[in-house]
Scaffold this motif. Structure first.
Motif, PDB file in Angstrom:
ATOM      1  N   PRO A 177      12.797  28.626  35.885  1.00  0.00           N
ATOM      2  CA  PRO A 177      13.362  29.728  35.106  1.00  0.00           C
ATOM      3  C   PRO A 177      14.161  29.205  33.923  1.00  0.00           C
ATOM      4  O   PRO A 177      14.643  28.078  33.937  1.00  0.00           O
ATOM      5  CB  PRO A 177      14.270  30.447  36.111  1.00  0.00           C
ATOM      6  CG  PRO A 177      14.653  29.386  37.088  1.00  0.00           C
ATOM      7  CD  PRO A 177      13.479  28.445  37.163  1.00  0.00           C
ATOM      8  N   GLY A 178      14.301  30.047  32.894  1.00  0.00           N
ATOM      9  CA  GLY A 178      15.080  29.672  31.721  1.00  0.00           C
ATOM     10  C   GLY A 178      16.548  29.483  32.038  1.00  0.00           C
ATOM     11  O   GLY A 178      17.225  28.643  31.457  1.00  0.00           O
ATOM     12  N   GLN A 192      18.160  34.645  34.309  1.00  0.00           N
ATOM     13  CA  GLN A 192      16.910  35.125  33.715  1.00  0.00           C
ATOM     14  C   GLN A 192      15.713  34.527  34.468  1.00  0.00           C
ATOM     15  O   GLN A 192      15.463  33.339  34.373  1.00  0.00           O
ATOM     16  CB  GLN A 192      16.870  34.683  32.247  1.00  0.00           C
ATOM     17  CG  GLN A 192      15.756  35.287  31.456  1.00  0.00           C
ATOM     18  CD  GLN A 192      16.088  36.666  30.972  1.00  0.00           C
ATOM     19  OE1 GLN A 192      16.207  37.586  31.765  1.00  0.00           O
ATOM     20  NE2 GLN A 192      16.241  36.821  29.675  1.00  0.00           N
ATOM     21  N   PRO A 193      14.962  35.344  35.201  1.00  0.00           N
ATOM     22  CA  PRO A 193      13.848  34.801  35.993  1.00  0.00           C
ATOM     23  C   PRO A 193      12.577  34.556  35.187  1.00  0.00           C
ATOM     24  O   PRO A 193      11.495  34.561  35.733  1.00  0.00           O
ATOM     25  CB  PRO A 193      13.635  35.885  37.045  1.00  0.00           C
ATOM     26  CG  PRO A 193      13.981  37.147  36.332  1.00  0.00           C
ATOM     27  CD  PRO A 193      15.122  36.781  35.399  1.00  0.00           C
ATOM     28  N   ARG A 246       7.520  26.418  26.809  1.00  0.00           N
ATOM     29  CA  ARG A 246       8.054  25.202  26.183  1.00  0.00           C
ATOM     30  C   ARG A 246       8.977  24.452  27.151  1.00  0.00           C
ATOM     31  O   ARG A 246       8.855  23.234  27.314  1.00  0.00           O
ATOM     32  CB  ARG A 246       8.801  25.553  24.899  1.00  0.00           C
ATOM     33  CG  ARG A 246       9.268  24.358  24.108  1.00  0.00           C
ATOM     34  CD  ARG A 246      10.029  24.765  22.852  1.00  0.00           C
ATOM     35  NE  ARG A 246       9.223  25.542  21.914  1.00  0.00           N
ATOM     36  CZ  ARG A 246       9.326  26.882  21.739  1.00  0.00           C
ATOM     37  NH1 ARG A 246      10.196  27.580  22.430  1.00  0.00           N
ATOM     38  NH2 ARG A 246       8.575  27.503  20.871  1.00  0.00           N
ATOM     39  N   ASP A 247       9.900  25.155  27.790  1.00  0.00           N
ATOM     40  CA  ASP A 247      10.824  24.514  28.734  1.00  0.00           C
ATOM     41  C   ASP A 247      10.072  23.870  29.892  1.00  0.00           C
ATOM     42  O   ASP A 247      10.391  22.762  30.324  1.00  0.00           O
ATOM     43  CB  ASP A 247      11.823  25.528  29.293  1.00  0.00           C
ATOM     44  CG  ASP A 247      12.720  26.126  28.239  1.00  0.00           C
ATOM     45  OD1 ASP A 247      12.787  25.578  27.116  1.00  0.00           O
ATOM     46  OD2 ASP A 247      13.357  27.164  28.528  1.00  0.00           O
ATOM     47  N   LYS A 253       6.343  33.342  27.663  1.00  0.00           N
ATOM     48  CA  LYS A 253       7.137  33.326  28.892  1.00  0.00           C
ATOM     49  C   LYS A 253       6.480  34.180  29.966  1.00  0.00           C
ATOM     50  O   LYS A 253       5.776  35.144  29.680  1.00  0.00           O
ATOM     51  CB  LYS A 253       8.576  33.762  28.638  1.00  0.00           C
ATOM     52  CG  LYS A 253       8.770  35.188  28.190  1.00  0.00           C
ATOM     53  CD  LYS A 253      10.248  35.475  27.981  1.00  0.00           C
ATOM     54  CE  LYS A 253      10.456  36.889  27.484  1.00  0.00           C
ATOM     55  NZ  LYS A 253      11.862  37.209  27.374  1.00  0.00           N
ATOM     56  N   TYR A 254       6.745  33.764  31.200  1.00  0.00           N
ATOM     57  CA  TYR A 254       6.131  34.390  32.359  1.00  0.00           C
ATOM     58  C   TYR A 254       7.193  34.631  33.418  1.00  0.00           C
ATOM     59  O   TYR A 254       8.237  33.986  33.436  1.00  0.00           O
ATOM     60  CB  TYR A 254       5.040  33.478  32.937  1.00  0.00           C
ATOM     61  CG  TYR A 254       3.865  33.312  32.000  1.00  0.00           C
ATOM     62  CD1 TYR A 254       2.739  34.096  32.141  1.00  0.00           C
ATOM     63  CD2 TYR A 254       3.894  32.384  30.969  1.00  0.00           C
ATOM     64  CE1 TYR A 254       1.663  33.970  31.274  1.00  0.00           C
ATOM     65  CE2 TYR A 254       2.829  32.243  30.102  1.00  0.00           C
ATOM     66  CZ  TYR A 254       1.715  33.037  30.256  1.00  0.00           C
ATOM     67  OH  TYR A 254       0.669  32.895  29.395  1.00  0.00           O
ATOM     68  N   ASN A 255       6.902  35.530  34.342  1.00  0.00           N
ATOM     69  CA  ASN A 255       7.794  35.772  35.461  1.00  0.00           C
ATOM     70  C   ASN A 255       7.720  34.562  36.388  1.00  0.00           C
ATOM     71  O   ASN A 255       6.630  34.134  36.781  1.00  0.00           O
ATOM     72  CB  ASN A 255       7.374  37.047  36.197  1.00  0.00           C
ATOM     73  CG  ASN A 255       8.316  37.383  37.328  1.00  0.00           C
ATOM     74  OD1 ASN A 255       8.418  36.649  38.300  1.00  0.00           O
ATOM     75  ND2 ASN A 255       8.999  38.490  37.196  1.00  0.00           N
ATOM     76  N   THR A 256       8.859  34.018  36.730  1.00  0.00           N
ATOM     77  CA  THR A 256       8.907  32.804  37.539  1.00  0.00           C
ATOM     78  C   THR A 256       8.307  33.021  38.916  1.00  0.00           C
ATOM     79  O   THR A 256       7.677  32.127  39.467  1.00  0.00           O
ATOM     80  CB  THR A 256      10.370  32.316  37.677  1.00  0.00           C
ATOM     81  OG1 THR A 256      10.918  32.177  36.376  1.00  0.00           O
ATOM     82  CG2 THR A 256      10.451  30.993  38.384  1.00  0.00           C
TER      83      THR A 256
END
Length: 163
Positions: free
Chosen positions: A34-35, A39-40, A45-46, A114-117
């Motif tokens: 997760p970021g 924030q899930p 990139r991360d 971004k995606y849901n973790t």
């Protein structure tokens, strides 16, 4: 009993840092990071930079393995980074979108940033995202190709997620 080489001790220190800063935050089901704790959402990139650090550490352990524990650590890290690699490729959807985007160049066929973790699903719909973040997608595809070519981005030995 042999003592640890200097490089082995340094690798162990790096492994502790990777565990404390990256791996302890990894979702146990999908393997995504997760970021932030609040924030899930998993930013591509991360997650790519995280995968690269784990991959590099596994290669360093493999190259400098002077004990069986080092070989075991290299294998463990390879499994972790294979799990991170497969987090965004939950099924054929990502691959299909990449193939479609090559020809259409349409934002509706592009990968999300971004995606849901927990679920690996995109956080916003295809028509709701204002920009492509091509740099993140390019990094993902570049490192995926490099890891696959090195033979070190195979699927984990056990399924890490359920569909």
């Amino acid at each position: 009993m042999r003592s640890r080489s200097n490089s082995g001790v340094k690798l162990d220190n790096y492994a502790r840092m990777v565990q404390q800063t990256i791996l302890r935050h990894q979702d146990p089901v999908t393997g995504l990071l997760p970021g932030s704790p609040d924030q899930p959402h998993a930013w591509v990139r991360d997650n790519v930079y995280s995968v690269v650090s784990v991959w590099a550490l596994s290669l360093a352990y493999r190259k400098n393995a002077d004990r069986d524990e080092d070989k075991a650590k290299a294998y463990e890290l390879e499994q972790v980074h294979a799990r991170l690699c497969s987090g965004f490729m939950r099924d054929q959807i990502v691959l299909d979108k990449v193939e479609k985007f090559k020809y259409s160049r349409s934002t509706s066929d592009s990968l999300h940033a971004k995606y849901n973790t927990r679920t690996c699903a995109p956080v916003v719909g295809d028509d709701e995202w204002g920009h492509l973040q091509v740099d993140a997608t390019s990094l993902f595809l570049l490192f995926l190709a490099q890891m696959t070519a090195s033979g070190k981005c195979a699927k984990p030995s056990k399924p890490m997620y359920t569909v």
